[in-house]
Design a protein around this motif. Structure first.
Motif, PDB file in Angstrom:
ATOM      1  N   ARG A  78      69.150  12.209  42.410  1.00  0.00           N
ATOM      2  CA  ARG A  78      67.574  11.790  41.956  1.00  0.00           C
ATOM      3  C   ARG A  78      67.305  11.647  40.635  1.00  0.00           C
ATOM      4  O   ARG A  78      66.569  10.887  40.301  1.00  0.00           O
ATOM      5  CB  ARG A  78      67.009  13.375  42.440  1.00  0.00           C
ATOM      6  N   GLN A  79      68.243  12.246  39.870  1.00  0.00           N
ATOM      7  CA  GLN A  79      68.236  11.731  38.370  1.00  0.00           C
ATOM      8  C   GLN A  79      68.457  10.494  38.162  1.00  0.00           C
ATOM      9  O   GLN A  79      67.641   9.692  37.370  1.00  0.00           O
ATOM     10  CB  GLN A  79      69.208  12.642  37.513  1.00  0.00           C
ATOM     11  N   GLU A  80      69.583   9.945  38.731  1.00  0.00           N
ATOM     12  CA  GLU A  80      69.871   8.476  38.608  1.00  0.00           C
ATOM     13  C   GLU A  80      68.637   7.566  39.528  1.00  0.00           C
ATOM     14  O   GLU A  80      68.182   6.751  38.633  1.00  0.00           O
ATOM     15  CB  GLU A  80      71.021   7.931  39.373  1.00  0.00           C
ATOM     16  N   ALA A  81      67.792   8.111  40.422  1.00  0.00           N
ATOM     17  CA  ALA A  81      66.949   7.443  41.100  1.00  0.00           C
ATOM     18  C   ALA A  81      65.491   7.265  40.094  1.00  0.00           C
ATOM     19  O   ALA A  81      64.970   6.190  40.075  1.00  0.00           O
ATOM     20  CB  ALA A  81      66.447   7.899  42.277  1.00  0.00           C
ATOM     21  N   GLU A  82      65.415   8.548  39.594  1.00  0.00           N
ATOM     22  CA  GLU A  82      64.177   8.608  38.539  1.00  0.00           C
ATOM     23  C   GLU A  82      64.376   7.534  37.409  1.00  0.00           C
ATOM     24  O   GLU A  82      63.657   6.915  36.969  1.00  0.00           O
ATOM     25  CB  GLU A  82      64.047   9.869  38.247  1.00  0.00           C
ATOM     26  N   MET A  83      65.613   7.540  36.619  1.00  0.00           N
ATOM     27  CA  MET A  83      65.890   6.572  35.837  1.00  0.00           C
ATOM     28  C   MET A  83      65.669   5.165  36.515  1.00  0.00           C
ATOM     29  O   MET A  83      65.191   4.344  35.740  1.00  0.00           O
ATOM     30  CB  MET A  83      67.371   7.077  35.154  1.00  0.00           C
ATOM     31  N   GLU A  84      66.240   4.917  37.487  1.00  0.00           N
ATOM     32  CA  GLU A  84      65.971   3.771  38.088  1.00  0.00           C
ATOM     33  C   GLU A  84      64.457   3.318  38.372  1.00  0.00           C
ATOM     34  O   GLU A  84      64.145   2.090  37.962  1.00  0.00           O
ATOM     35  CB  GLU A  84      66.816   3.456  39.353  1.00  0.00           C
ATOM     36  N   LEU A  85      63.774   4.154  38.638  1.00  0.00           N
ATOM     37  CA  LEU A  85      62.455   4.123  39.028  1.00  0.00           C
ATOM     38  C   LEU A  85      61.732   3.794  37.768  1.00  0.00           C
ATOM     39  O   LEU A  85      60.680   3.026  37.579  1.00  0.00           O
ATOM     40  CB  LEU A  85      61.836   5.298  39.746  1.00  0.00           C
ATOM     41  N   ALA A  86      62.185   4.571  36.517  1.00  0.00           N
ATOM     42  CA  ALA A  86      61.323   4.320  35.337  1.00  0.00           C
ATOM     43  C   ALA A  86      61.712   3.052  34.831  1.00  0.00           C
ATOM     44  O   ALA A  86      60.803   2.344  34.190  1.00  0.00           O
ATOM     45  CB  ALA A  86      61.593   5.383  34.282  1.00  0.00           C
TER      46      ALA A  86
END
Length: 374
Positions: free
Chosen positions: A351-359
């Protein structure tokens, strides 16, 4: 028994035979006169005076009556021996032994209590029937043996009479031989020399013929005496032959008696004992079979009880939930928790990686939009 008086005769006729009692013939060397009584010796001397060698018929018939007695006696003896069949008696004794050996009161039993009681129910009657059948055959053979024994005893008595008669004939021949030898010696020493001397003196053919005739008659008479000696030798041999046959009869009689009195008695005694002990043996064997079955059941029950007791004790010592089960459950639970934590960590990281990617994507989109509006 008084000795039969022997009558010497120049007659050819054979007198009727009578039973007499005579001593046995001496087997060692002996003088012919040794077997004669004083009276018989005198009778021989008197008979010498009756012999006339000048009579051809006297020389021809001399002792023929005694010889004919020996011939008739031999025929009678042979007939009595031929009519006996000791072989049949021996066969009956063999059959009896086979019959006795063939009966066995002890039989091999079947094993097991069921087979034992099934067989024992009829064994007593079967044993008795078997014994009755054997006893019937034994009694039949014994009866035949007893008949033979009676006949053998009669034969033994008859052979005694034959032996005694043979001794009488032997002595009678001896008396003829002695009388003949004495007469022959007397003629050759006295009468013949006188005739020869007379013939020599006279020179007459008639006197010479008389001397020659008397010499010829002496030769014939000497041959006749020798013939009587041969006949006497036959009588001498018949004595031991009769005794041998008689001895065989006696031995067989004793064997039959021993078999009937001892062998049969012992066999019947054995059978009585066997039948008497049969019920006792039944009880012993039945008790042994019951004991064997009881012991077998006790052993089986003890083995079963031991196994059940061990299993109950083992189960009673166990807990409601086995510790191994708890260990397995706890291990699986810990493993499950570890897996859950690991999955949660991985999900959080993703999820953290996904949030960073979303950002980044969002920032990239914003930058792009700003470039468009310039």
């Amino acid at each position: 028994m008084a000795e039969e008086k022997i009558v010497l005769t120049l007659n050819e006729e054979v007198e009727e035979e009578k039973k007499v009692e005579m001593p046995e013939i001496p087997q060692n060397s002996y003088s012919e006169e040794d077997i004669l009584t004083e009276e018989q010796k005198k009778q021989v001397d008197e008979f010498v005076k009756q012999i006339d060698l000048t009579q051809s018929n006297v020389v021809l018939q001399y002792g023929s009556a005694a010889q004919r007695k020996i011939a008739n006696f031999s025929d009678n003896t042979l007939q009595s021996v031929k009519t006996k069949d000791l072989g049949e008696t021996g066969e009956m004794l063999s059959d009896l032994i086979v019959e006795l050996k063939g009966f066995d009161a002890i039989e091999t039993e079947q094993k097991g209590i069921a087979a034992f009681f099934k067989k024992q129910s009829n064994k007593a009657s079967a044993l008795k029937s078997k014994y009755d059948a054997a006893e019937k055959n034994v009694d039949r053979i014994v009866h035949s043996l007893e008949d033979h024994q009676i006949q053998l005893m009669k034969d033994i008595e008859l052979l005694d009479q034959l032996y005694e008669k043979n001794m009488t004939n032997f002595k009678e021949l001896t008396m003829y031989i002695l009388a003949g030898k004495k007469k022959l010696k007397e003629v050759r020493e006295n009468e013949l020399p006188v005739l020869i001397e007379k013939a020599q003196r006279s020179g007459l053919a008639e006197d010479s013929q008389k001397a020659n005739d008397l010499a010829g008659l002496c030769e014939r008479f000497e041959k006749k005496i020798y013939d009587l000696e041969l006949t006497r030798n036959v009588a001498l041999q018949m004595g031991p032959q009769i005794r041998l046959v008689q001895n065989n009869d006696t031995l067989m009689t004793e064997k039959i008696q021993s078999t009937i009195v001892n062998t049969i008695l012992l066999w019947k005694s054995q059978m009585v004992i066997a039948l008497g002990l049969h019920h006792s043996q039944q009880a012993i064997k039945a008790q042994q079979a019951v004991d064997e079955m009881t012991n077998s059941l006790l052993r089986k029950n003890a083995d079963t009880l031991k196994q059940a007791t061990i299993e109950v004790a083992r189960e009673s010592e166990k807990g409601i939930v086995d510790i191994e089960t708890l260990k397995h459950t706890n291990s699986q639970l810990i493993s499950t928790l570890d897996e859950v934590v690991k999955i949660q960590d991985e999900g959080r990281q993703k999820r953290q990686e996904a949030e960073m990617e979303l950002a980044r994507i969002e920032a990239e989109l914003k930058n792009k939009l700003l470039e468009i509006h310039k």
